[in-house]
Design a protein around this motif. Structure first.
Motif, PDB file in Angstrom:
ATOM      1  N   ARG A  19       0.836  -1.216   0.000  1.00 53.78           N
ATOM      2  CA  ARG A  19       0.000   0.000   0.000  1.00 53.78           C
ATOM      3  C   ARG A  19       0.860   1.251   0.000  1.00 53.78           C
ATOM      4  NH1 ARG A  19      -5.357  -1.290   3.558  1.00 53.78           N
ATOM      5  NH2 ARG A  19      -5.749  -3.306   2.581  1.00 53.78           N
ATOM      6  N   GLY A  69       2.264   1.667  -3.435  1.00 56.80           N
ATOM      7  CA  GLY A  69       1.193   2.133  -4.316  1.00 56.80           C
ATOM      8  C   GLY A  69       0.924   3.621  -4.137  1.00 56.80           C
ATOM      9  N   GLY A  70       0.968   4.084  -2.902  1.00 58.21           N
ATOM     10  CA  GLY A  70       0.784   5.519  -2.643  1.00 58.21           C
ATOM     11  C   GLY A  70       1.927   6.344  -3.219  1.00 58.21           C
ATOM     12  N   TRP A  97       3.752   5.474  -5.777  1.00 58.55           N
ATOM     13  CA  TRP A  97       3.578   5.436  -7.233  1.00 58.55           C
ATOM     14  C   TRP A  97       2.504   6.422  -7.681  1.00 58.55           C
ATOM     15  CZ3 TRP A  97       6.240   3.955 -11.216  1.00 58.55           C
ATOM     16  CH2 TRP A  97       5.618   3.881 -12.457  1.00 58.55           C
ATOM     17  N   GLN A  98       1.387   6.478  -6.979  1.00 54.41           N
ATOM     18  CA  GLN A  98       0.329   7.426  -7.325  1.00 54.41           C
ATOM     19  C   GLN A  98       0.824   8.861  -7.192  1.00 54.41           C
ATOM     20  OE1 GLN A  98      -2.968   6.466  -4.803  1.00 54.41           O
ATOM     21  NE2 GLN A  98      -3.834   4.983  -6.260  1.00 54.41           N
ATOM     22  N   GLY A  99       1.614   9.118  -6.159  1.00 55.84           N
ATOM     23  CA  GLY A  99       2.172  10.461  -5.996  1.00 55.84           C
ATOM     24  C   GLY A  99       3.098  10.836  -7.147  1.00 55.84           C
ATOM     25  N   VAL A 156       2.980   9.628 -10.228  1.00 56.26           N
ATOM     26  CA  VAL A 156       2.145   9.821 -11.418  1.00 56.26           C
ATOM     27  C   VAL A 156       1.472  11.189 -11.356  1.00 56.26           C
ATOM     28  CG1 VAL A 156       0.071   8.989 -12.598  1.00 56.26           C
ATOM     29  CG2 VAL A 156       1.820   7.362 -11.860  1.00 56.26           C
ATOM     30  N   ARG A 157       1.011  11.575 -10.179  1.00 49.35           N
ATOM     31  CA  ARG A 157       0.373  12.891 -10.007  1.00 49.35           C
ATOM     32  C   ARG A 157       1.374  14.013 -10.284  1.00 49.35           C
ATOM     33  NH1 ARG A 157      -0.689  12.801  -4.753  1.00 49.35           N
ATOM     34  NH2 ARG A 157      -2.103  11.075  -5.087  1.00 49.35           N
ATOM     35  N   ARG A 158       2.594  13.887  -9.762  1.00 51.71           N
ATOM     36  CA  ARG A 158       3.626  14.913 -10.014  1.00 51.71           C
ATOM     37  C   ARG A 158       3.993  14.972 -11.493  1.00 51.71           C
ATOM     38  NH1 ARG A 158       3.802  18.655  -6.190  1.00 51.71           N
ATOM     39  NH2 ARG A 158       3.881  17.666  -4.166  1.00 51.71           N
TER      40      ARG A 158
END
Length: 123
Positions: free
Chosen positions: A15, A18-19, A21-23, A25-27
């Protein structure tokens, strides 16, 4: 008695990754929007972002290479030290000879004016 299942360490790590990775992708998306707002075309923005990714992973692999080389050399040194024959200190003790006159750097001037050694003339 309740049967509450607690997450394992692997689930927590997954988890968290995953967080992260999401951060990232957002950046990445925010960087693309910011570059487009600055007047860069979409193709140039994509090219620049891919070049930045390539530079980042190249730097990451470069650092990883040196870390691996350091570990390999440390393991090789440990293996050599482990498999070398034991040293016989009876011929050459680590502190040097017991008699200071047997040292290569012996000088009677530095040994409290010890002129009893026949190798040195008396003045």
């Amino acid at each position: 008695m309740s049967k509450i299942k607690h997450p394992t360490e692997a689930e927590r790590l997954g988890r968290w990754l995953g967080g992260v990775w999401q951060g990232l992708v957002r950046r990445d998306a925010q960087l693309a929007v910011w570059l487009n707002d600055k007047g860069l075309s979409i193709g140039a923005t994509k090219t620049l972002i891919w070049l930045l990714r390539l530079a980042f992973f190249g730097l990451l692999f470069y650092v990883a290479l040196w870390l691996v080389l350091i570990v390999v050399f440390a393991l090789a040194a440990a293996w050599v030290a482990r498999n070398s024959p034991p040293t016989d200190w009876s011929q050459n003790p680590p502190g040097g000879p017991e008699d200071p006159k047997e040292c290569l750097s012996y000088d009677p001037m530095n040994s409290d004016n010890d002129y009893s050694d026949e190798r040195f003339p008396k003045w």
